[in-house]
Design a protein around this motif. Structure first.
Motif, PDB file in Angstrom:
ATOM      1  N   ARG A 118     -42.776 -14.546 -70.642  1.00 47.81           N
ATOM      2  CA  ARG A 118     -42.012 -15.757 -70.352  1.00 47.81           C
ATOM      3  C   ARG A 118     -41.329 -16.286 -71.617  1.00 47.81           C
ATOM      4  O   ARG A 118     -40.171 -16.706 -71.586  1.00 47.81           O
ATOM      5  CB  ARG A 118     -42.935 -16.818 -69.749  1.00 47.81           C
ATOM      6  CG  ARG A 118     -42.187 -18.077 -69.324  1.00 47.81           C
ATOM      7  CD  ARG A 118     -43.042 -18.973 -68.466  1.00 47.81           C
ATOM      8  NE  ARG A 118     -44.229 -19.430 -69.165  1.00 47.81           N
ATOM      9  CZ  ARG A 118     -45.467 -19.056 -68.871  1.00 47.81           C
ATOM     10  NH1 ARG A 118     -45.688 -18.202 -67.885  1.00 47.81           N
ATOM     11  NH2 ARG A 118     -46.503 -19.517 -69.552  1.00 47.81           N
ATOM     12  N   ALA A 119     -42.070 -16.235 -72.743  1.00 51.28           N
ATOM     13  CA  ALA A 119     -41.476 -16.682 -74.007  1.00 51.28           C
ATOM     14  C   ALA A 119     -40.301 -15.794 -74.406  1.00 51.28           C
ATOM     15  O   ALA A 119     -39.285 -16.286 -74.915  1.00 51.28           O
ATOM     16  CB  ALA A 119     -42.540 -16.693 -75.113  1.00 51.28           C
ATOM     17  N   ALA A 137     -23.072 -18.606 -75.827  1.00 47.89           N
ATOM     18  CA  ALA A 137     -22.032 -19.237 -75.009  1.00 47.89           C
ATOM     19  C   ALA A 137     -21.481 -20.488 -75.682  1.00 47.89           C
ATOM     20  O   ALA A 137     -20.265 -20.734 -75.668  1.00 47.89           O
ATOM     21  CB  ALA A 137     -22.600 -19.579 -73.628  1.00 47.89           C
ATOM     22  N   ALA A 138     -22.383 -21.283 -76.278  1.00 42.67           N
ATOM     23  CA  ALA A 138     -21.925 -22.482 -76.986  1.00 42.67           C
ATOM     24  C   ALA A 138     -21.048 -22.118 -78.182  1.00 42.67           C
ATOM     25  O   ALA A 138     -20.044 -22.782 -78.462  1.00 42.67           O
ATOM     26  CB  ALA A 138     -23.127 -23.308 -77.441  1.00 42.67           C
ATOM     27  N   GLU A 139     -21.426 -21.035 -78.879  1.00 33.17           N
ATOM     28  CA  GLU A 139     -20.624 -20.614 -80.027  1.00 33.17           C
ATOM     29  C   GLU A 139     -19.256 -20.108 -79.575  1.00 33.17           C
ATOM     30  O   GLU A 139     -18.237 -20.382 -80.209  1.00 33.17           O
ATOM     31  CB  GLU A 139     -21.367 -19.512 -80.790  1.00 33.17           C
ATOM     32  CG  GLU A 139     -20.669 -19.019 -82.049  1.00 33.17           C
ATOM     33  CD  GLU A 139     -20.590 -20.091 -83.128  1.00 33.17           C
ATOM     34  OE1 GLU A 139     -19.852 -19.888 -84.094  1.00 33.17           O
ATOM     35  OE2 GLU A 139     -21.276 -21.132 -82.999  1.00 33.17           O
ATOM     36  N   ARG A 140     -19.233 -19.380 -78.453  1.00 35.67           N
ATOM     37  CA  ARG A 140     -17.945 -18.919 -77.931  1.00 35.67           C
ATOM     38  C   ARG A 140     -17.061 -20.105 -77.531  1.00 35.67           C
ATOM     39  O   ARG A 140     -15.853 -20.094 -77.763  1.00 35.67           O
ATOM     40  CB  ARG A 140     -18.165 -17.986 -76.730  1.00 35.67           C
ATOM     41  CG  ARG A 140     -18.679 -16.610 -77.112  1.00 35.67           C
ATOM     42  CD  ARG A 140     -18.535 -15.654 -75.949  1.00 35.67           C
ATOM     43  NE  ARG A 140     -19.361 -16.061 -74.819  1.00 35.67           N
ATOM     44  CZ  ARG A 140     -20.604 -15.676 -74.620  1.00 35.67           C
ATOM     45  NH1 ARG A 140     -21.174 -14.869 -75.492  1.00 35.67           N
ATOM     46  NH2 ARG A 140     -21.280 -16.071 -73.566  1.00 35.67           N
ATOM     47  N   ASP A 145     -34.510 -15.077 -74.921  1.00 38.13           N
ATOM     48  CA  ASP A 145     -33.243 -14.419 -74.587  1.00 38.13           C
ATOM     49  C   ASP A 145     -32.278 -15.394 -73.931  1.00 38.13           C
ATOM     50  O   ASP A 145     -31.069 -15.365 -74.201  1.00 38.13           O
ATOM     51  CB  ASP A 145     -33.509 -13.237 -73.649  1.00 38.13           C
ATOM     52  CG  ASP A 145     -34.307 -12.132 -74.321  1.00 38.13           C
ATOM     53  OD1 ASP A 145     -34.346 -12.110 -75.567  1.00 38.13           O
ATOM     54  OD2 ASP A 145     -34.910 -11.305 -73.606  1.00 38.13           O
ATOM     55  N   GLN A 146     -32.822 -16.264 -73.068  1.00 37.83           N
ATOM     56  CA  GLN A 146     -31.962 -17.249 -72.409  1.00 37.83           C
ATOM     57  C   GLN A 146     -31.369 -18.215 -73.426  1.00 37.83           C
ATOM     58  O   GLN A 146     -30.178 -18.550 -73.365  1.00 37.83           O
ATOM     59  CB  GLN A 146     -32.753 -18.005 -71.355  1.00 37.83           C
ATOM     60  CG  GLN A 146     -31.920 -18.999 -70.548  1.00 37.83           C
ATOM     61  CD  GLN A 146     -32.730 -19.707 -69.486  1.00 37.83           C
ATOM     62  OE1 GLN A 146     -33.948 -19.555 -69.429  1.00 37.83           O
ATOM     63  NE2 GLN A 146     -32.077 -20.477 -68.652  1.00 37.83           N
ATOM     64  N   GLN A 147     -32.197 -18.669 -74.368  1.00 41.24           N
ATOM     65  CA  GLN A 147     -31.689 -19.562 -75.402  1.00 41.24           C
ATOM     66  C   GLN A 147     -30.648 -18.870 -76.271  1.00 41.24           C
ATOM     67  O   GLN A 147     -29.663 -19.488 -76.689  1.00 41.24           O
ATOM     68  CB  GLN A 147     -32.837 -20.074 -76.261  1.00 41.24           C
ATOM     69  CG  GLN A 147     -33.768 -21.043 -75.530  1.00 41.24           C
ATOM     70  CD  GLN A 147     -34.954 -21.452 -76.381  1.00 41.24           C
ATOM     71  OE1 GLN A 147     -35.129 -20.964 -77.497  1.00 41.24           O
ATOM     72  NE2 GLN A 147     -35.783 -22.334 -75.844  1.00 41.24           N
TER      73      GLN A 147
END
Length: 392
Positions: A174-175, A188-191, A180-182
């Motif tokens: 789960r971690a 995505a935020a950087e893009r 990976d999700q983070q």
């Protein structure tokens, strides 16, 4: 070590099951001839099955152990065969130890209530085995019970340990998924940030280049000096755009050579130059004493002004004029860009990044941006950012 053994047993379940049963099978095979010659152990009911019966009954008792992955079925089969053996009056065999192996499998793999039920059945088996003994005693029953309880507790401990390890593995998986999700969210935020930067750089500089190129074309036959100045502005603006785009594209390069020097990001010191080369007649007025702001906040102010001037250039129409006001006097840094064009009547692009980018940049520093048409005509962009001193 135990982790490696556990991983190997998962990959080779059949071999692991055979390895677990092999010692008991070997013991029964080695004791076949002595049992046939000497008979049952002293004190037990002297009703031996013979060599053929010994081998057949041993095989029947050991065969269900191949189903240890289904422990309840395995234990029930061994227990029923042992009970039939007791009803027939056949003396205990070494293969009857299969009951304990099946008991451990139930305690290891099943819930506590099934493990408790299996333990009570095994205790009943100890009692029934002593019934046919010539001289049973409490000490014999106690010794057998200690043996059974030890096997049962070992299985319970292994069960607890297995569940604990499974919970650790689940938590680790789960971690890893969350990590990976983070990472995907950060990418995505950087893009999105790079998209806003590219929008600000390309939209403003290309708009300036287009306006200056049109001006140079009109002035070429009438005023060569003015055309020459427009061409110089085009060259300067194009170089600045290329420098900033190289810096942004460099962020996307994975194997960039160490020590590569990119153009520093613009800040408050470049506002005057930005206003002069905006492509629209504009003036800059500054109120208050500028403080030392972080580079990120300076870049946010620069991009807000740049985007506002770009919108005036694109949507203001011919003859548009603009003014840029920067006020350091209050608790907030106030940025106000006003034009007198027809930008209020221009259609809003559904896929634009401009106003959204301005609001996000101001929001990063606890500020806000409002943009809309003015009552007397024209368009106004107003941004307020809390004054944040640069960390020492």
């Amino acid at each position: 070590m135990f982790g490696s053994v556990r991983a190997w047993s998962r990959r080779h379940e059949k071999l692991a099951t055979a390895a677990g049963v092999a010692p008991l099978v070997l013991l029964c095979a080695l004791l076949a001839v002595p049992y046939a010659v000497n008979g049952p152990p002293p004190g037990a009911a002297q009703n031996g099955p013979g060599v053929a019966g010994y081998l057949a009954l041993s095989a029947a008792l050991l065969a269900p152990l191949a189903w240890r992955r289904r422990p309840l079925v395995c234990f029930a089969a061994v227990a029923l065969i042992s009970f039939g053996q007791w009803l027939a009056g056949v003396s205990p065999l070494p293969a009857n130890l299969a009951v304990l192996v099946a008991l451990w499998a139930v305690a290891y793999r099943c819930s506590f209530r099934w493990a408790l039920a299996a333990g009570l059945v095994a205790e009943l088996g100890v009692f029934l085995a002593l019934v046919h003994w010539s001289d049973p005693s409490f000490g014999m029953f106690f010794s057998g019970s200690v043996f059974v309880v030890t096997i049962w507790l070992t299985g319970l401990y292994a069960n607890t340990r297995r569940r604990y390890l499974e919970s650790l593995e689940e938590r680790a998986e789960r971690a890893e998924r969350e990590r990976d999700q983070q990472a995907r969210m950060a990418a995505a935020a950087e893009r999105a940030r790079i998209a806003r930067e590219l929008h600000d750089v390309v939209a403003h500089n290309v708009s300036v280049i287009v306006v200056q190129a049109d001006g140079a074309g009109f002035a070429m036959d009438r005023d060569l000096e003015q055309a020459r100045l427009a061409v110089k502005t085009i060259s300067k603006t194009g170089r600045a755009a290329l420098a900033e785009m190289r810096r942004l594209v460099g962020v996307l390069r994975e194997n960039e050579a160490a020590g590569t020097d990119y153009t520093p990001q613009p800040g408050l010191g470049q506002l005057e130059e930005l206003v002069r080369g905006a492509g629209v007649p504009a003036r800059l007025s500054v109120g208050g004493v500028p403080g030392e702001l972080p580079e990120g906040q300076q870049l946010a102010v620069y991009r807000i002004v740049q985007e506002a001037l770009t919108n005036a250039l694109k949507h203001g129409g011919p003859g548009v004029r603009a003014s840029v006001e920067i006020d350091y006097g209050g608790p907030d840094l106030v940025v106000r860009v006003v034009d007198d064009g027809r930008g209020a009547a221009a259609p809003v692009s559904s896929d634009g990044h401009g106003l959204i980018g301005m609001r996000e940049r101001a929001g990063m520093y606890g500020g806000a941006v409002s943009a809309g048409p003015r009552p007397g005509g024209g368009f106004e962009v107003l941004a307020r950012l809390p004054m944040t001193k640069e960390a020492a």
